[in-house]
Motif scaffolding. Structure first.
Motif, PDB file in Angstrom:
ATOM      1  N   LEU A 190      -7.089  -4.027   2.909  1.00  0.00           N
ATOM      2  CA  LEU A 190      -7.751  -3.364   1.545  1.00  0.00           C
ATOM      3  C   LEU A 190      -8.929  -2.539   2.036  1.00  0.00           C
ATOM      4  O   LEU A 190      -9.201  -1.277   1.235  1.00  0.00           O
ATOM      5  CB  LEU A 190      -7.900  -4.228   0.613  1.00  0.00           C
ATOM      6  CG  LEU A 190      -7.067  -5.176  -0.109  1.00  0.00           C
ATOM      7  CD1 LEU A 190      -7.433  -6.035  -1.319  1.00  0.00           C
ATOM      8  CD2 LEU A 190      -5.850  -4.165  -0.543  1.00  0.00           C
ATOM      9  N   ARG A 191      -9.583  -2.734   2.868  1.00  0.00           N
ATOM     10  CA  ARG A 191     -10.804  -2.193   3.343  1.00  0.00           C
ATOM     11  C   ARG A 191     -10.526  -0.702   3.951  1.00  0.00           C
ATOM     12  O   ARG A 191     -11.176   0.373   3.652  1.00  0.00           O
ATOM     13  CB  ARG A 191     -11.912  -2.783   4.029  1.00  0.00           C
ATOM     14  CG  ARG A 191     -12.664  -3.877   3.194  1.00  0.00           C
ATOM     15  CD  ARG A 191     -13.580  -4.855   3.908  1.00  0.00           C
ATOM     16  NE  ARG A 191     -14.438  -5.935   3.187  1.00  0.00           N
ATOM     17  CZ  ARG A 191     -14.808  -6.963   3.574  1.00  0.00           C
ATOM     18  NH1 ARG A 191     -14.430  -7.246   4.677  1.00  0.00           N
ATOM     19  NH2 ARG A 191     -15.442  -7.619   2.573  1.00  0.00           N
ATOM     20  N   GLN A 212     -11.426  -8.233  -4.821  1.00  0.00           N
ATOM     21  CA  GLN A 212     -11.983  -8.835  -5.881  1.00  0.00           C
ATOM     22  C   GLN A 212     -11.867 -10.244  -5.616  1.00  0.00           C
ATOM     23  O   GLN A 212     -10.694 -10.884  -5.553  1.00  0.00           O
ATOM     24  CB  GLN A 212     -11.651  -8.352  -7.029  1.00  0.00           C
ATOM     25  CG  GLN A 212     -11.630  -6.933  -7.488  1.00  0.00           C
ATOM     26  CD  GLN A 212     -13.244  -6.543  -7.521  1.00  0.00           C
ATOM     27  OE1 GLN A 212     -13.972  -7.002  -8.073  1.00  0.00           O
ATOM     28  NE2 GLN A 212     -13.500  -5.536  -6.800  1.00  0.00           N
ATOM     29  N   HIS A 219       0.314   0.340  -4.334  1.00  0.00           N
ATOM     30  CA  HIS A 219      -0.745  -0.513  -4.896  1.00  0.00           C
ATOM     31  C   HIS A 219      -1.930  -0.373  -4.130  1.00  0.00           C
ATOM     32  O   HIS A 219      -2.053  -0.402  -3.046  1.00  0.00           O
ATOM     33  CB  HIS A 219      -0.073  -2.120  -4.731  1.00  0.00           C
ATOM     34  CG  HIS A 219       1.271  -2.231  -5.566  1.00  0.00           C
ATOM     35  ND1 HIS A 219       1.336  -2.286  -6.982  1.00  0.00           N
ATOM     36  CD2 HIS A 219       2.515  -2.070  -5.075  1.00  0.00           C
ATOM     37  CE1 HIS A 219       2.217  -2.448  -7.165  1.00  0.00           C
ATOM     38  NE2 HIS A 219       3.477  -2.324  -6.344  1.00  0.00           N
ATOM     39  N   ARG A 220      -2.850  -0.601  -5.038  1.00  0.00           N
ATOM     40  CA  ARG A 220      -4.403  -0.779  -4.391  1.00  0.00           C
ATOM     41  C   ARG A 220      -5.026  -2.063  -5.001  1.00  0.00           C
ATOM     42  O   ARG A 220      -5.872  -2.637  -4.310  1.00  0.00           O
ATOM     43  CB  ARG A 220      -5.106   0.400  -4.822  1.00  0.00           C
ATOM     44  CG  ARG A 220      -4.750   1.548  -4.151  1.00  0.00           C
ATOM     45  CD  ARG A 220      -5.020   1.478  -2.681  1.00  0.00           C
ATOM     46  NE  ARG A 220      -4.598   2.904  -1.943  1.00  0.00           N
ATOM     47  CZ  ARG A 220      -3.303   3.133  -1.585  1.00  0.00           C
ATOM     48  NH1 ARG A 220      -2.268   2.177  -1.805  1.00  0.00           N
ATOM     49  NH2 ARG A 220      -3.038   4.257  -1.065  1.00  0.00           N
ATOM     50  N   ARG A 221      -4.678  -2.576  -6.352  1.00  0.00           N
ATOM     51  CA  ARG A 221      -5.158  -3.833  -6.761  1.00  0.00           C
ATOM     52  C   ARG A 221      -4.338  -4.952  -6.396  1.00  0.00           C
ATOM     53  O   ARG A 221      -3.040  -5.272  -7.205  1.00  0.00           O
ATOM     54  CB  ARG A 221      -5.242  -3.618  -8.368  1.00  0.00           C
ATOM     55  CG  ARG A 221      -6.105  -2.604  -8.822  1.00  0.00           C
ATOM     56  CD  ARG A 221      -6.488  -2.664 -10.408  1.00  0.00           C
ATOM     57  NE  ARG A 221      -5.411  -3.052 -11.163  1.00  0.00           N
ATOM     58  CZ  ARG A 221      -4.534  -2.049 -11.489  1.00  0.00           C
ATOM     59  NH1 ARG A 221      -4.677  -0.875 -11.424  1.00  0.00           N
ATOM     60  NH2 ARG A 221      -3.521  -2.554 -12.112  1.00  0.00           N
ATOM     61  N   VAL A 251       0.813  -1.306   0.098  1.00  0.00           N
ATOM     62  CA  VAL A 251      -0.182  -0.047   0.042  1.00  0.00           C
ATOM     63  C   VAL A 251       0.866   1.323  -0.058  1.00  0.00           C
ATOM     64  O   VAL A 251       0.568   2.237  -0.743  1.00  0.00           O
ATOM     65  CB  VAL A 251      -1.043   0.193   1.182  1.00  0.00           C
ATOM     66  CG1 VAL A 251      -1.578   1.319   1.393  1.00  0.00           C
ATOM     67  CG2 VAL A 251      -2.311  -1.231   1.085  1.00  0.00           C
ATOM     68  N   VAL A 299     -10.529  -0.065  -0.643  1.00  0.00           N
ATOM     69  CA  VAL A 299     -10.393  -0.970  -1.704  1.00  0.00           C
ATOM     70  C   VAL A 299     -11.635  -2.071  -1.438  1.00  0.00           C
ATOM     71  O   VAL A 299     -11.355  -2.804  -0.474  1.00  0.00           O
ATOM     72  CB  VAL A 299      -8.983  -1.471  -2.142  1.00  0.00           C
ATOM     73  CG1 VAL A 299      -9.160  -2.291  -3.207  1.00  0.00           C
ATOM     74  CG2 VAL A 299      -8.357  -0.447  -2.668  1.00  0.00           C
ATOM     75  N   THR A 300     -12.361  -2.397  -2.465  1.00  0.00           N
ATOM     76  CA  THR A 300     -13.020  -3.814  -2.260  1.00  0.00           C
ATOM     77  C   THR A 300     -12.452  -4.768  -2.895  1.00  0.00           C
ATOM     78  O   THR A 300     -12.110  -4.691  -4.239  1.00  0.00           O
ATOM     79  CB  THR A 300     -14.537  -3.599  -2.924  1.00  0.00           C
ATOM     80  OG1 THR A 300     -15.222  -2.480  -2.293  1.00  0.00           O
ATOM     81  CG2 THR A 300     -15.388  -4.652  -2.678  1.00  0.00           C
TER      82      THR A 300
END
Length: 325
Positions: free
Chosen positions: A200-201, A208, A174-176, A170, A205-206
């Protein structure tokens, strides 16, 4: 028939040293221990050793339950256990279960029938409540954090280890972020997934579902991960890989097809395997060997002192930054 004095004379040590070796006590040099066992073999002292075991009510055998013998994580744990078992004069009985519940229960039944003195559980499928019932019969040490029952455990905090790597990614922008894992079930796997979801939350970021790659255990699984990654419309920019072997497979396949690491895909592995150092893979160093050592020492302490209050010990981890991260 040879007696303990004959062994002492043959080995060139004192009678008390022979006694300590035969009874599995520590604080005997490797040189003297080796000399005693060579004398045991030369003088055919087998029946006498069996009498010692019967007198102590022990088999001098410790069981080890693990899913795979050839996986680097568990191989390193076994090395640590083996080192201490040799030091204390114990033999190991390995139960490779492949996470098959019936095989795990078979190991526990053999423990209940006193075919071994205790059991070290590296990883498992059956619930903690099953181990809790069997530990009334004989000592059991678990190599994982346990929150709901009272066990002897030595463990790596996989939540914190995973969160440490995620926070690093992070901070790098990076987020994905995706991750590769051996299996989704089990306490350690669930801890990693909880860390993944939480971190991530926290940055909005949700996660996947398609960014989670399951069934990743060995080097060859890295090729499958890259193939799936290439087929995605929205690809992760970074992957956490819970095995350096799989991370190595990913890096090698990526280089083969021209994917730039880390420019197009950042990789962080786990374990600090020698292969990771050779390939320049950023990794989270996990103390597998020490885990095995301490697990055996805990079990031996229980055998020597009786059913003492349970102890839980956490081992530290560290991030090792290299070229892929």
């Amino acid at each position: 028939m040879a007696n303990i004095r004959d062994l002492a004379k043959e080995a060139g040590v004192s009678v008390s040293t022979v006694s300590r070796v035969l009874n599995g006590y520590p604080y005997v040099s490797e040189e003297k221990r080796k000399a005693v066992w060579e004398a045991v073999e030369k003088l055919n002292y087998t029946k006498n050793i069996q009498a010692v075991h019967l007198a102590k009510g022990r088999t001098m055998i410790v069981g080890v339950m693990l899913p795979y013998i050839h996986h680097p994580y568990f191989s390193a744990v076994i090395e640590g256990i083996s080192k201490e078992a040799l030091r204390y004069g114990y033999q190991l009985l390995l139960f490779q279960t492949n996470y098959d519940v019936e095989r795990e229960l078979e190991a526990l039944e053999r423990l209940r029938m006193k075919q071994m003195d205790g059991l070290i559980v590296c990883s498992h499928e059956v619930g903690w409540e099953i181990f809790d019932a069997y530990q009334e019969e004989a000592p059991i040490v678990l190599c994982e954090q346990v929150t709901e029952y009272d066990f002897f455990t030595v463990y790596i905090d996989h939540y914190q280890a995973f969160a440490k790597a995620l926070h690093y990614l992070v901070k790098k922008g990076h987020r994905r972020i995706g991750y590769c894992i051996g299996r989704r079930t089990g306490p350690n796997s669930q801890a990693r997934e909880a860390a993944y979801q939480d971190v991530l939350r926290d940055v909005g970021v949700t996660p996947q579902r398609q960014w989670i790659f399951d069934g990743c255990l060995f080097l060859e699984d890295g090729k499958r991960v890259i193939e799936q990654w290439m087929a995605m419309e929205e690809r992760p920019s970074a992957l956490l890989v819970t095995s350096d072997q799989v991370a190595a497979g990913i890096v090698l396949e990526a280089r083969r097809i021209g994917v730039r690491i880390p420019e197009e895909l950042t990789i962080i592995g786990f374990d600090n395997d020698p292969l990771a150092e050779m390939l320049g893979i950023t990794t989270v160093a996990l103390p597998h060997f020490t885990l095995g050592e301490k697990a055996f020492r805990l079990l031996h302490h229980w055998l020597e002192t009786g059913n003492v209050p349970r102890k839980q010990e956490e081992l530290p981890t560290r991030l090792v930054v290299r070229a892929t991260g």
